[in-house]
Write a protein that holds these residues in place. Sequence first.
Motif, PDB file in Angstrom:
ATOM      1  N   ALA A 134      24.821  40.361  33.421  1.00  0.00           N
ATOM      2  CA  ALA A 134      25.942  39.806  32.702  1.00  0.00           C
ATOM      3  C   ALA A 134      26.924  40.425  33.685  1.00  0.00           C
ATOM      4  CB  ALA A 134      25.743  40.342  31.325  1.00  0.00           C
ATOM      5  N   ARG A 135      28.077  40.057  33.463  1.00  0.00           N
ATOM      6  CA  ARG A 135      29.371  40.243  34.241  1.00  0.00           C
ATOM      7  C   ARG A 135      30.353  41.057  33.131  1.00  0.00           C
ATOM      8  NH1 ARG A 135      28.076  35.636  36.549  1.00  0.00           N
ATOM      9  NH2 ARG A 135      27.890  35.871  38.952  1.00  0.00           N
ATOM     10  N   GLY A 136      29.977  40.961  31.784  1.00  0.00           N
ATOM     11  CA  GLY A 136      30.639  42.026  30.937  1.00  0.00           C
ATOM     12  C   GLY A 136      32.080  41.710  30.553  1.00  0.00           C
ATOM     13  N   VAL A 137      32.240  42.309  29.319  1.00  0.00           N
ATOM     14  CA  VAL A 137      33.782  42.123  28.805  1.00  0.00           C
ATOM     15  C   VAL A 137      34.799  42.777  29.496  1.00  0.00           C
ATOM     16  CG1 VAL A 137      35.295  42.280  26.732  1.00  0.00           C
ATOM     17  CG2 VAL A 137      32.762  41.761  26.316  1.00  0.00           C
ATOM     18  N   LYS A 138      34.548  43.946  30.190  1.00  0.00           N
ATOM     19  CA  LYS A 138      35.832  44.689  30.834  1.00  0.00           C
ATOM     20  C   LYS A 138      36.229  43.721  32.120  1.00  0.00           C
ATOM     21  CE  LYS A 138      36.514  48.927  33.403  1.00  0.00           C
ATOM     22  NZ  LYS A 138      37.910  48.930  32.925  1.00  0.00           N
ATOM     23  N   LEU A 139      35.233  43.000  32.785  1.00  0.00           N
ATOM     24  CA  LEU A 139      35.523  42.076  33.929  1.00  0.00           C
ATOM     25  C   LEU A 139      36.338  41.079  33.416  1.00  0.00           C
ATOM     26  CD1 LEU A 139      35.656  41.751  36.761  1.00  0.00           C
ATOM     27  CD2 LEU A 139      33.268  40.273  36.592  1.00  0.00           C
ATOM     28  N   VAL A 140      36.046  40.560  32.124  1.00  0.00           N
ATOM     29  CA  VAL A 140      36.824  39.582  31.488  1.00  0.00           C
ATOM     30  C   VAL A 140      38.308  39.978  31.177  1.00  0.00           C
ATOM     31  CG1 VAL A 140      37.197  37.927  29.418  1.00  0.00           C
ATOM     32  CG2 VAL A 140      34.845  38.274  30.448  1.00  0.00           C
ATOM     33  N   GLU A 141      38.389  40.924  30.729  1.00  0.00           N
ATOM     34  CA  GLU A 141      39.893  41.512  30.455  1.00  0.00           C
ATOM     35  C   GLU A 141      40.707  41.701  31.746  1.00  0.00           C
ATOM     36  OE1 GLU A 141      41.674  45.116  27.839  1.00  0.00           O
ATOM     37  OE2 GLU A 141      39.636  45.299  28.660  1.00  0.00           O
ATOM     38  N   GLU A 142      40.043  42.220  33.117  1.00  0.00           N
ATOM     39  CA  GLU A 142      40.454  42.440  34.304  1.00  0.00           C
ATOM     40  C   GLU A 142      41.136  40.855  34.860  1.00  0.00           C
ATOM     41  OE1 GLU A 142      37.949  44.151  37.138  1.00  0.00           O
ATOM     42  OE2 GLU A 142      37.680  46.119  35.752  1.00  0.00           O
ATOM     43  N   LEU A 143      40.115  39.819  34.615  1.00  0.00           N
ATOM     44  CA  LEU A 143      40.335  38.469  34.799  1.00  0.00           C
ATOM     45  C   LEU A 143      41.605  37.937  34.261  1.00  0.00           C
ATOM     46  CD1 LEU A 143      39.161  36.278  36.704  1.00  0.00           C
ATOM     47  CD2 LEU A 143      38.008  35.483  34.798  1.00  0.00           C
ATOM     48  N   THR A 144      41.521  38.097  32.956  1.00  0.00           N
ATOM     49  CA  THR A 144      42.691  37.437  32.018  1.00  0.00           C
ATOM     50  C   THR A 144      44.092  38.114  32.387  1.00  0.00           C
ATOM     51  OG1 THR A 144      42.273  39.123  30.193  1.00  0.00           O
ATOM     52  CG2 THR A 144      41.458  36.969  30.159  1.00  0.00           C
ATOM     53  N   SER A 145      43.883  39.405  32.779  1.00  0.00           N
ATOM     54  CA  SER A 145      45.008  40.130  33.235  1.00  0.00           C
ATOM     55  C   SER A 145      45.555  39.658  34.744  1.00  0.00           C
ATOM     56  CB  SER A 145      45.058  41.481  33.502  1.00  0.00           C
ATOM     57  OG  SER A 145      44.540  42.168  31.979  1.00  0.00           O
TER      58      SER A 145
END
Length: 205
Positions: A134-145
């Motif tokens: 899984a790519r994880g929520v932390k990477l999602v946060e980086e992506l949205t930023s």
Amino acid sequence: MELHAVTNDSFPVNELIKQIKAIESEVDFIHIRERSKTASELVDLVKQLLSEGVPKEKLVINDRVDVALLTNIHRVHLPGHSFSPKELRQKFPHLHAGMSVHSIEEAKAAEENGAEYVMFGHVYDTSCKPGLKARGVKLVEELTSALSIPVVVIGGVTPDRIPELLHVNVKGIAVMSGIFTHHQPRIMAQAFSKKLKENPYEKAL
């Protein structure tokens, strides 16, 4: 936050119509992602959904731009290896197009190529992607930023996992097996919808 239901290519047209009709009032968008069906079957599916009262605005055609054009659906979702959304809208300016991505680099490229949103996954471990981390929520946060266009996340999302996604600025969640493999898809769609409407800050007051 939006709720996107993504079909899982596991049911014949008549059964799929029943499932979509059962959930359509609980979700914001329904992605028709039926890779094994012919163009004729997909056109028939969409026409029947429209005749049964499923709102045209909620339907998104995955990959098959030809089907969207033939059925006058204005929303398409393109796989990462597809053509440029910018080029698509030069030919068909009425179409709205999002794109699937699996990394920040792919997401930035999709934004530059005219995607109106990206769908990023898989965020959590999921049976749809066995053996893949899984790519994880932390990477999602980086992506949205890193992006100025909306991000929709997919992959292993459950109602219980929604609260942590509310804090990373995603536009919506997309659910495939979590709804369509359940024996009562409407019940699951309601569970996701209810959780999305909860205000996580109210409990902290």
